[in-house]
Design an enzyme around this catalytic site. Structure first.
Site, PDB file in Angstrom:
ATOM      1  N   LYS A 109      40.392  33.829  33.924  1.00  0.00           N
ATOM      2  CA  LYS A 109      39.305  33.773  34.904  1.00  0.00           C
ATOM      3  C   LYS A 109      39.480  32.490  35.716  1.00  0.00           C
ATOM      4  CE  LYS A 109      34.336  34.413  34.957  1.00  0.00           C
ATOM      5  NZ  LYS A 109      33.109  34.332  34.176  1.00  0.00           N
ATOM      6  N   ASP A 121      38.017  32.447  46.875  1.00  0.00           N
ATOM      7  CA  ASP A 121      39.326  31.824  46.652  1.00  0.00           C
ATOM      8  C   ASP A 121      39.960  32.246  45.336  1.00  0.00           C
ATOM      9  OD1 ASP A 121      37.716  30.550  44.839  1.00  0.00           O
ATOM     10  OD2 ASP A 121      38.013  28.530  45.635  1.00  0.00           O
ATOM     11  N   GLY A 122      39.240  33.039  44.532  1.00  0.00           N
ATOM     12  CA  GLY A 122      39.804  33.498  43.258  1.00  0.00           C
ATOM     13  C   GLY A 122      39.843  32.415  42.195  1.00  0.00           C
ATOM     14  N   ARG A 179      32.548  47.849  32.773  1.00  0.00           N
ATOM     15  CA  ARG A 179      31.133  47.602  33.075  1.00  0.00           C
ATOM     16  C   ARG A 179      30.478  48.888  33.553  1.00  0.00           C
ATOM     17  NH1 ARG A 179      32.311  42.193  35.278  1.00  0.00           N
ATOM     18  NH2 ARG A 179      34.413  41.814  34.539  1.00  0.00           N
ATOM     19  N   ASP A 248      27.312  45.163  37.490  1.00  0.00           N
ATOM     20  CA  ASP A 248      28.713  44.776  37.269  1.00  0.00           C
ATOM     21  C   ASP A 248      28.813  43.712  36.181  1.00  0.00           C
ATOM     22  OD1 ASP A 248      27.351  43.365  39.458  1.00  0.00           O
ATOM     23  OD2 ASP A 248      29.127  42.088  39.483  1.00  0.00           O
ATOM     24  N   ASN A 249      27.681  43.210  35.716  1.00  0.00           N
ATOM     25  CA  ASN A 249      27.694  42.207  34.655  1.00  0.00           C
ATOM     26  C   ASN A 249      27.117  42.769  33.367  1.00  0.00           C
ATOM     27  OD1 ASN A 249      28.830  40.329  36.360  1.00  0.00           O
ATOM     28  ND2 ASN A 249      26.866  39.492  37.009  1.00  0.00           N
TER      29      ASN A 249
HETATM   30  P1  AMP Z   1      29.937  37.337  39.433  1.00  0.00           P
HETATM   31  O1  AMP Z   1      28.930  36.516  40.153  1.00  0.00           O
HETATM   32  O2  AMP Z   1      30.868  36.532  38.606  1.00  0.00           O
HETATM   33  O3  AMP Z   1      29.374  38.466  38.683  1.00  0.00           O
HETATM   34  O4  AMP Z   1      30.873  37.954  40.570  1.00  0.00           O
HETATM   35  C1  AMP Z   1      30.464  38.923  41.503  1.00  0.00           C
HETATM   36  C2  AMP Z   1      31.659  39.359  42.331  1.00  0.00           C
HETATM   37  O5  AMP Z   1      32.136  38.263  43.143  1.00  0.00           O
HETATM   38  C3  AMP Z   1      32.856  39.821  41.525  1.00  0.00           C
HETATM   39  O6  AMP Z   1      33.473  40.858  42.218  1.00  0.00           O
HETATM   40  C4  AMP Z   1      33.731  38.596  41.476  1.00  0.00           C
HETATM   41  O7  AMP Z   1      35.088  38.884  41.252  1.00  0.00           O
HETATM   42  C5  AMP Z   1      33.512  38.018  42.876  1.00  0.00           C
HETATM   43  N1  AMP Z   1      33.760  36.563  42.890  1.00  0.00           N
HETATM   44  C6  AMP Z   1      33.027  35.618  42.302  1.00  0.00           C
HETATM   45  N2  AMP Z   1      33.558  34.390  42.509  1.00  0.00           N
HETATM   46  C7  AMP Z   1      34.671  34.571  43.241  1.00  0.00           C
HETATM   47  C8  AMP Z   1      35.669  33.699  43.769  1.00  0.00           C
HETATM   48  N3  AMP Z   1      35.644  32.391  43.582  1.00  0.00           N
HETATM   49  N4  AMP Z   1      36.681  34.267  44.468  1.00  0.00           N
HETATM   50  C9  AMP Z   1      36.732  35.586  44.654  1.00  0.00           C
HETATM   51  N5  AMP Z   1      35.845  36.458  44.198  1.00  0.00           N
HETATM   52  C10 AMP Z   1      34.807  35.968  43.479  1.00  0.00           C
HETATM   53 MG    MG Z   2      30.547  39.306  37.199  1.00  0.00          MG
END
Ligand code: AMP
Ligand code: MG
Length: 486
Positions: A109, A121-122, A179, A248-249
């Site tokens: 991650k 930015d991943g 999920r 999604d969570n």
């Molecule tokens: P989360 O808030 O972790 O549940 O993420 C919600 C969505 O946003 C998911 O599709 C994640 O992969 C995407 N996401 C969250 N942070 C980033 C990031 N820094 N770069 C790219 N995608 C992100």
């Molecule tokens: Mg998530």
């Protein structure tokens, strides 16, 4: 090879994922490697705890047998549907079969962009990596089904968040990362063939006993509903607020996932939210049960094409399954909260006694964890003050305590004490301690991280050298808001 990969998700049709390699980081440093978990997973720890292991856990080297991919999923975020989410900052390296013959995902991650990243930015800041490591491992030690943390690595690269912050990579382990949103991905595309492939995969991987049922997809729905009802009640027992219960969570395995803006109650407040983006209190503490029900309704909707050939009968199946949730949840909640006051298998009157304590705690602004943790002491000593000192009007709880003590007379004293001690943790990952860990970690000091992690390995045991970790925050330590940090 540290990992003996045995991948199954990468054998699924292309529509399930996008093959993507992690992007390297500049100067990886290992912060923490989880030796106990590695042993459970049958991982060669000597190989992992090595320069080669670090390059893998940083995403700088893809090991043999790994078939890296980003998983596709959709999701309802704060009630609104996003058809296109997916792993935007996570990459599944592959799967291993653990010692207990259970299949686990090994996922990085913060390992760089994927086709699902859109404008992101991943990457991950170091703070959220440290938070997820501490909290997910604490949840595991508290007995809650959860994803685990295998490693936390500092990347040596800065990421732009609230200004520039140091970056990190977490290695997450889960019994799968599927999920509700994964089902929604195919439902939204009306791809019923792949929806069935996914449902069959989930049955084989998580619910193999469902194979013997007449209507397997209905049984799958029932099982997921049952696990989630139990999971959320378990969170409630510990004062845990997930903070971002988007579909999604929420896993179909019933494990807690995604520790973004999560927090634990200090003072008991049923409508408490911490997340800066949860303006309406959608994911407030006491709303977690109803929200899980809402999310499971979205899950049931995705299964409609599989539940029956007749759409009317499908809807009836889905409704019958969903109608079970409120009582499953309420029963689990009552069992957990009556246990917290020392009563095994409590009835309605025991539940109202627990509720009366909670409303007194709310009025008295009492610390959730401290009150329950000191109940055994007040029972043993007969001293109100062990508990009353946490209430802003200590005398307001005296009547409750005396009623409670007389009610417990009918039970075996040592069993009552043991039940309370295994239900009410001494230590939780308190919000202000997590903040302290992150602040120090951002400055390169991981001592608070290691100390907090150490305490939380045995959260139900008193640890004389660590009593300060029991304390509620002082007024200026109180954390009022948490952030996803994405
Ligand atoms: P989360 O808030 O972790 O549940 O993420 C919600 C969505 O946003 C998911 O599709 C994640 O992969 C995407 N996401 C969250 N942070 C980033 C990031 N820094 N770069 C790219 N995608 C992100
Ligand atoms: Mg998530």
């Amino acid at each position: 090879m540290p990992f003996l990969f045995d991948n199954s998700y990468s054998r699924l049709p292309d529509a399930f994922f996008s093959r993507t390699e992690p992007s390297p980081v500049s100067a990886p440093v290992m912060i923490q490697l989880n030796h106990d978990l590695a042993a459970e997973l049958g991982i060669d720890i000597a190989r992992l705890d090595s320069p080669e292991g670090l390059t893998i856990l940083a995403g700088n080297h893809v090991p043999d047998g790994s078939e890296p991919l980003a998983m596709a999923y959709s999701g309802h975020q704060f009630g609104g549907f996003s058809p296109q989410l997916g792993d935007g900052r996570a990459i599944l390296l592959g799967e291993v079969i653990g010692k207990a013959i259970i299949r686990y995902d090994i996922q990085l991650k913060g390992s760089g962009p994927t086709p699902f990243s859109r404008r992101g930015d991943g990457r991950s800041a170091l703070g959220p990596v440290l938070r997820e490591y501490i909290v997910s491992e604490a949840m595991a030690a508290l007995g809650v089904p959860t994803t685990r943390a295998l490693a936390a690595v500092a990347s040596g690269d800065d990421v732009a968040r609230n200004g520039m912050e140091p970056g990190g990579v977490l290695t997450r382990v889960a019994s799968s990362h599927i999920r509700i949103g994964t089902f929604q991905w195919f439902a939204a595309r009306e791809d019923h063939d792949n929806l069935k492939v996914l449902a069959d995969y989930v049955i084989d991987r998580h619910y193999p006993d469902v194979r013997k049922e007449e209507n397997q997809y209905r049984a799958l729905l029932d099982r997921v509903i049952g696990r989630q009802a139990k999971l959320i009640a378990h969170w409630m027992q510990l004062g845990f607020i997930h903070g971002v219960m988007n579909t999604d969570n929420m896993t179909v395995s019933g494990e807690t996932i995604d520790y973004g803006p999560c927090a634990f109650l200090d003072k008991y407040d049923p409508v408490k939210t911490f997340s800066s983006i949860d303006r309406q209190g959608r994911y407030a503490f006491s709303n977690q049960g109803p929200i899980a029900h809402w999310n499971l309704t979205r899950f049931a909707e995705t299964l409609l094409p599989l539940l029956d050939n007749d759409p009317k009968k499908s809807v009836a199946q889905a409704e019958a399954a969903l109608d079970q949730f409120p009582s499953l949840y309420q029963n689990a909640l009552q069992k957990r909260f009556t246990a917290k006051i020392g009563i095994e298998g409590g009835d309605a009157s025991d539940w109202s006694m627990a509720e009366n304590l909670l409303s007194a705690m709310e009025k008295g602004e009492a610390d959730f964890t401290q009150v329950f943790r000191h109940l055994p002491e007040s029972l043993e000593s007969g001293n109100d003050n062990a508990v009353a000192r946490f209430f802003n009007q200590p005398e307001a709880i005296a009547a409750w305590l005396s009623n409670w003590r007389s009610c417990l007379h009918q039970f075996d004293r040592s069993q009552v004490l043991a039940l309370m001690r295994r239900t009410n943790p001494v230590f939780i990952p308190r919000n202000h301690r997590i903040e302290e860990v992150i602040k120090a970690g951002n400055g390169g000091d991981f001592t608070p991280f290691h100390d907090l992690h150490q305490v939380l390995r045995n959260p139900f045991e008193e640890q004389a050298e660590f009593t300060k970790y029991e304390d509620s925050p002082t007024p200026d330590e109180v954390v009022r808001e948490t952030f996803c940090g994405t």
